[in-house]
Design a protein around this motif. Structure first.
Motif, PDB file in Angstrom:
ATOM      1  N   ILE A  81       0.837  -1.206   0.000  1.00 33.00           N
ATOM      2  CA  ILE A  81       0.000   0.000   0.000  1.00 33.00           C
ATOM      3  C   ILE A  81       0.875   1.259   0.000  1.00 33.00           C
ATOM      4  O   ILE A  81       0.566   2.249  -0.667  1.00 33.00           O
ATOM      5  CB  ILE A  81      -0.982  -0.045   1.190  1.00 33.00           C
ATOM      6  CG1 ILE A  81      -2.042  -1.111   0.881  1.00 33.00           C
ATOM      7  CG2 ILE A  81      -1.631   1.311   1.443  1.00 33.00           C
ATOM      8  CD1 ILE A  81      -2.944  -1.433   2.011  1.00 33.00           C
ATOM      9  N   ARG A  82       1.996   1.165   0.703  1.00 35.18           N
ATOM     10  CA  ARG A  82       2.948   2.297   0.689  1.00 35.18           C
ATOM     11  C   ARG A  82       3.500   2.470  -0.728  1.00 35.18           C
ATOM     12  O   ARG A  82       3.543   3.579  -1.258  1.00 35.18           O
ATOM     13  CB  ARG A  82       4.086   2.018   1.676  1.00 35.18           C
ATOM     14  CG  ARG A  82       5.046   3.192   1.851  1.00 35.18           C
ATOM     15  CD  ARG A  82       6.197   2.851   2.795  1.00 35.18           C
ATOM     16  NE  ARG A  82       5.768   2.186   4.022  1.00 35.18           N
ATOM     17  CZ  ARG A  82       6.155   0.967   4.393  1.00 35.18           C
ATOM     18  NH1 ARG A  82       6.999   0.252   3.656  1.00 35.18           N
ATOM     19  NH2 ARG A  82       5.727   0.432   5.515  1.00 35.18           N
ATOM     20  N   VAL A  87       0.523   5.458   0.715  1.00 27.63           N
ATOM     21  CA  VAL A  87      -0.143   5.715   1.999  1.00 27.63           C
ATOM     22  C   VAL A  87       0.479   4.805   3.069  1.00 27.63           C
ATOM     23  O   VAL A  87       0.712   3.615   2.820  1.00 27.63           O
ATOM     24  CB  VAL A  87      -1.664   5.422   1.902  1.00 27.63           C
ATOM     25  CG1 VAL A  87      -2.353   5.688   3.225  1.00 27.63           C
ATOM     26  CG2 VAL A  87      -2.298   6.253   0.798  1.00 27.63           C
ATOM     27  N   GLU A  88       0.728   5.382   4.234  1.00 28.55           N
ATOM     28  CA  GLU A  88       1.245   4.597   5.361  1.00 28.55           C
ATOM     29  C   GLU A  88       0.067   4.001   6.128  1.00 28.55           C
ATOM     30  O   GLU A  88      -0.805   4.737   6.584  1.00 28.55           O
ATOM     31  CB  GLU A  88       1.995   5.511   6.341  1.00 28.55           C
ATOM     32  CG  GLU A  88       3.393   5.908   5.913  1.00 28.55           C
ATOM     33  CD  GLU A  88       4.352   4.730   5.756  1.00 28.55           C
ATOM     34  OE1 GLU A  88       4.199   3.722   6.475  1.00 28.55           O
ATOM     35  OE2 GLU A  88       5.243   4.841   4.907  1.00 28.55           O
ATOM     36  N   VAL A  89       0.031   2.688   6.239  1.00 31.55           N
ATOM     37  CA  VAL A  89      -0.975   2.088   7.126  1.00 31.55           C
ATOM     38  C   VAL A  89      -0.256   1.171   8.103  1.00 31.55           C
ATOM     39  O   VAL A  89       0.806   0.609   7.797  1.00 31.55           O
ATOM     40  CB  VAL A  89      -2.081   1.303   6.364  1.00 31.55           C
ATOM     41  CG1 VAL A  89      -2.843   2.199   5.399  1.00 31.55           C
ATOM     42  CG2 VAL A  89      -1.526   0.091   5.645  1.00 31.55           C
ATOM     43  N   ASP A  90      -0.831   1.034   9.275  1.00 30.13           N
ATOM     44  CA  ASP A  90      -0.289   0.146  10.292  1.00 30.13           C
ATOM     45  C   ASP A  90      -0.702  -1.289   9.927  1.00 30.13           C
ATOM     46  O   ASP A  90      -1.883  -1.521   9.644  1.00 30.13           O
ATOM     47  CB  ASP A  90      -0.919   0.567  11.639  1.00 30.13           C
ATOM     48  CG  ASP A  90      -0.332  -0.195  12.809  1.00 30.13           C
ATOM     49  OD1 ASP A  90       0.101  -1.351  12.610  1.00 30.13           O
ATOM     50  OD2 ASP A  90      -0.336   0.367  13.914  1.00 30.13           O
ATOM     51  N   PRO A  91       0.234  -2.249   9.889  1.00 31.76           N
ATOM     52  CA  PRO A  91      -0.164  -3.630   9.577  1.00 31.76           C
ATOM     53  C   PRO A  91      -1.311  -4.130  10.463  1.00 31.76           C
ATOM     54  O   PRO A  91      -2.063  -5.020  10.064  1.00 31.76           O
ATOM     55  CB  PRO A  91       1.111  -4.433   9.815  1.00 31.76           C
ATOM     56  CG  PRO A  91       2.227  -3.457   9.621  1.00 31.76           C
ATOM     57  CD  PRO A  91       1.695  -2.123  10.082  1.00 31.76           C
ATOM     58  N   ASP A  92      -1.461  -3.539  11.655  1.00 33.78           N
ATOM     59  CA  ASP A  92      -2.563  -3.948  12.528  1.00 33.78           C
ATOM     60  C   ASP A  92      -3.935  -3.534  11.996  1.00 33.78           C
ATOM     61  O   ASP A  92      -4.960  -3.994  12.483  1.00 33.78           O
ATOM     62  CB  ASP A  92      -2.377  -3.364  13.932  1.00 33.78           C
ATOM     63  CG  ASP A  92      -1.517  -4.281  14.772  1.00 33.78           C
ATOM     64  OD1 ASP A  92      -1.339  -5.453  14.362  1.00 33.78           O
ATOM     65  OD2 ASP A  92      -1.024  -3.825  15.815  1.00 33.78           O
ATOM     66  N   HIS A 217      -4.198   4.930 -10.723  1.00 29.02           N
ATOM     67  CA  HIS A 217      -5.198   4.532  -9.735  1.00 29.02           C
ATOM     68  C   HIS A 217      -5.224   5.550  -8.604  1.00 29.02           C
ATOM     69  O   HIS A 217      -4.198   5.833  -7.995  1.00 29.02           O
ATOM     70  CB  HIS A 217      -4.917   3.135  -9.174  1.00 29.02           C
ATOM     71  CG  HIS A 217      -5.903   2.749  -8.120  1.00 29.02           C
ATOM     72  ND1 HIS A 217      -7.244   2.609  -8.401  1.00 29.02           N
ATOM     73  CD2 HIS A 217      -5.771   2.535  -6.788  1.00 29.02           C
ATOM     74  CE1 HIS A 217      -7.888   2.306  -7.282  1.00 29.02           C
ATOM     75  NE2 HIS A 217      -7.015   2.260  -6.287  1.00 29.02           N
ATOM     76  N   VAL A 218      -6.400   6.093  -8.349  1.00 27.67           N
ATOM     77  CA  VAL A 218      -6.538   7.037  -7.239  1.00 27.67           C
ATOM     78  C   VAL A 218      -7.269   6.297  -6.123  1.00 27.67           C
ATOM     79  O   VAL A 218      -8.421   5.894  -6.288  1.00 27.67           O
ATOM     80  CB  VAL A 218      -7.352   8.286  -7.665  1.00 27.67           C
ATOM     81  CG1 VAL A 218      -7.345   9.317  -6.541  1.00 27.67           C
ATOM     82  CG2 VAL A 218      -6.803   8.889  -8.945  1.00 27.67           C
ATOM     83  N   SER A 219      -6.570   6.111  -5.001  1.00 31.09           N
ATOM     84  CA  SER A 219      -7.180   5.375  -3.897  1.00 31.09           C
ATOM     85  C   SER A 219      -7.838   6.339  -2.922  1.00 31.09           C
ATOM     86  O   SER A 219      -7.261   7.375  -2.583  1.00 31.09           O
ATOM     87  CB  SER A 219      -6.114   4.570  -3.156  1.00 31.09           C
ATOM     88  OG  SER A 219      -6.704   3.953  -2.025  1.00 31.09           O
ATOM     89  N   LEU A 220      -9.008   5.974  -2.462  1.00 34.10           N
ATOM     90  CA  LEU A 220      -9.677   6.834  -1.470  1.00 34.10           C
ATOM     91  C   LEU A 220      -8.909   6.860  -0.152  1.00 34.10           C
ATOM     92  O   LEU A 220      -9.081   7.766   0.661  1.00 34.10           O
ATOM     93  CB  LEU A 220     -11.100   6.347  -1.222  1.00 34.10           C
ATOM     94  CG  LEU A 220     -12.178   6.992  -2.089  1.00 34.10           C
ATOM     95  CD1 LEU A 220     -13.522   6.490  -1.659  1.00 34.10           C
ATOM     96  CD2 LEU A 220     -12.145   8.516  -2.021  1.00 34.10           C
ATOM     97  N   LEU A 221      -8.050   5.845   0.024  1.00 36.62           N
ATOM     98  CA  LEU A 221      -7.237   5.808   1.235  1.00 36.62           C
ATOM     99  C   LEU A 221      -6.239   6.974   1.257  1.00 36.62           C
ATOM    100  O   LEU A 221      -5.722   7.346   2.305  1.00 36.62           O
ATOM    101  CB  LEU A 221      -6.477   4.474   1.259  1.00 36.62           C
ATOM    102  CG  LEU A 221      -6.106   3.871   2.595  1.00 36.62           C
ATOM    103  CD1 LEU A 221      -7.302   3.692   3.484  1.00 36.62           C
ATOM    104  CD2 LEU A 221      -5.417   2.531   2.365  1.00 36.62           C
ATOM    105  N   GLY A 222      -5.997   7.552   0.088  1.00 39.24           N
ATOM    106  CA  GLY A 222      -5.040   8.654  -0.004  1.00 39.24           C
ATOM    107  C   GLY A 222      -5.573   9.973   0.538  1.00 39.24           C
ATOM    108  O   GLY A 222      -4.826  10.945   0.643  1.00 39.24           O
ATOM    109  N   TYR A 223      -6.853  10.030   0.872  1.00 36.69           N
ATOM    110  CA  TYR A 223      -7.433  11.285   1.371  1.00 36.69           C
ATOM    111  C   TYR A 223      -7.320  11.331   2.893  1.00 36.69           C
ATOM    112  O   TYR A 223      -8.075  10.651   3.606  1.00 36.69           O
ATOM    113  CB  TYR A 223      -8.895  11.418   0.912  1.00 36.69           C
ATOM    114  CG  TYR A 223      -8.998  11.654  -0.580  1.00 36.69           C
ATOM    115  CD1 TYR A 223      -9.065  12.942  -1.102  1.00 36.69           C
ATOM    116  CD2 TYR A 223      -8.975  10.582  -1.476  1.00 36.69           C
ATOM    117  CE1 TYR A 223      -9.121  13.157  -2.480  1.00 36.69           C
ATOM    118  CE2 TYR A 223      -9.032  10.781  -2.847  1.00 36.69           C
ATOM    119  CZ  TYR A 223      -9.110  12.076  -3.333  1.00 36.69           C
ATOM    120  OH  TYR A 223      -9.161  12.292  -4.688  1.00 36.69           O
TER     121      TYR A 223
END
Ligand SMILES: Cc1ncc(COP(=O)(O)O)c(C=O)c1O
Length: 387
Positions: A81-82, A87-92, A217-223
């Motif tokens: 995902i990074r 986008v930085e997400v926590d593996p948790d 690809h534009v991810s909504l997670l990027g907002y």
């Protein structure tokens, strides 16, 4: 007669599986069927992924795994995902599930109840509406039109949001249309949702890697402004030709991931270890097979769109992603269901009626181009002859 719960009468289905069963039964009786109905790559899973699963089994990974997924796989998903979404997400926050669908079902169950409203694309993946109705919530369709390439108008989405809206489901690139929502519309939607903090969003990005003509690809997670209420749905089925492995993931907001894990523990406990080791190999290994598959889909896309537009009564906009063409067939004078049946019975070509994807799908037919160029050309010849 056993007495079923009332909600069972509200559960729909995915008729693409019915078409597949009919097409397979006809083929078993000796009919020559070209299947453009099913939504799965016609490629095999790349060998290094299969090897990783076989090795995991040989190494003795036979037991339960953590409900959230093995840590190495959750880490690999966060790294992917990074890399691909920035986008930085926590593996948790990552919940590994048996297939992309599960994240959808859990999100809808988490928010849907009588009195609540859930927005979803129409035409769209049929399980959205089915699961919304099952949950007791009211399904509120977001109509998609071919004039806008089956994207959506953010204003039209925001206009449908009420005090009862709990969840908005979005899908780009989309099934069944191949539509891709441009960044500008997502920007407008994200800005509009700032004033509606009670609304969560399920972003179904299962076709994110299948994009053509240089589309990004534009991810909504990027907002950033939506980060605490976007649920990302993705998985391995389409990208790595792994539909039968049943492996997918959700990235959940920190406040929701425990609830999602509880649903998993109540439902399936965990995902089998071999599939998860395969998932790591897929994300961390060479991506050439994905690139080759996308290039093949792109070539077939050009062939099928050009051929469809030469069929009298058909009109097809160019799909920007996924592996579906969704022509308007009103010019044939037939409704979608009749044309689907006629093409299967008379021409031996399996397709799926647009109405399988919601009421807005009337007048359209879905063709999956996850088949060889040769078969696509032959199918188009048969469709022309049949009509
Ligand atoms: C839009 C969309 N979301 C989710 C899925 C589910 O994928 P999976 O087979 O991994 O459950 C599909 C499969 O066809 C799909 O088209």
């Amino acid at each position: 007669m056993p007495q079923l719960a009332e909600r069972m009468s509200r559960l729909g289905t995915e008729t693409a599986f019915d078409v597949l069963a009919r097409a397979n039964a006809m083929a078993a009786r000796g009919r020559d069927i070209i299947n453009l109905g099913i939504g799965q790559p016609d490629f095999k899973t790349p060998p290094h992924i299969v090897d990783a699963a076989a090795k995991a089994l040989r190494d003795g990974h036979h037991g339960y795994t953590p409900a959230r997924g093995i840590p190495e796989l959750r880490g690999a998903v966060a790294a992917d995902i990074r890399l691909r979404r920035g986008v930085e997400v926590d593996p948790d926050q990552v919940l590994i599930v048996p297939g992309g669908k599960v994240t959808m079902f859990f999100a809808i169950l988490m928010f849907g109840e009588p009195g609540a409203e859930i927005l979803y694309p129409n035409p769209g993946f049929p399980i959205y509406e089915s699961a919304i109705c099952f949950s007791g919530a009211a399904p509120v369709p977001i109509p998609l039109y071919d004039a806008t390439g089956f994207s959506f108008d953010a204003e039209e989405v925001l206009d449908r949001v009420t005090d009862r809206t709990r969840l908005i489901i979005l899908n780009s690139p989309a099934n069944p249309t191949g539509g891709v929502v441009p960044r500008a519309e997502l920007d407008k939607l994200a800005a509009g949702l700032e004033a509606r903090p009670q609304v969560a969003v399920l972003s179904d990005e299962i076709y994110a890697r299948l994009l053509y003509d240089g589309r990004e690809h534009v991810s909504l997670l990027g907002y950033e402004e939506l980060r605490d209420r976007v649920i990302l749905l993705d998985g391995w089925s389409k990208t790595y030709a792994m539909t039968g492995w049943r492996l997918g993931y959700g990235v959940w907001p920190k406040a929701l991931v425990d609830a999602a894990e509880r649903l998993a523990i109540n439902c399936h406990s965990c995902v089998n270890a071999a599939a998860q080791f395969a998932g790591i190999a897929a994300l961390e290994g060479p991506q050439d097979a994905v690139d080759e598959m996308v290039a093949a889909f792109d070539r077939r896309r050009r062939v099928i769109v050009s051929e469809l537009n030469q069929i009298a009564g058909f009109r097809c906009v160019e799909p920007g992603g996924a592996f579906y063409a969704f022509p308007n067939i009103e010019g044939t004078g037939l409704d979608a269901g009749s044309l689907q049946d006629r093409l299967l019975d008379e021409a031996g070509v399996a397709t799926v009626a647009g109405t399988s994807f919601g009421r807005q799908g009337e007048g359209y037919l879905r063709f999956s181009y996850a088949n060889s160029t040769e078969n696509i050309r032959e199918a188009m010849r048969r469709v022309r002859a049949c009509l």
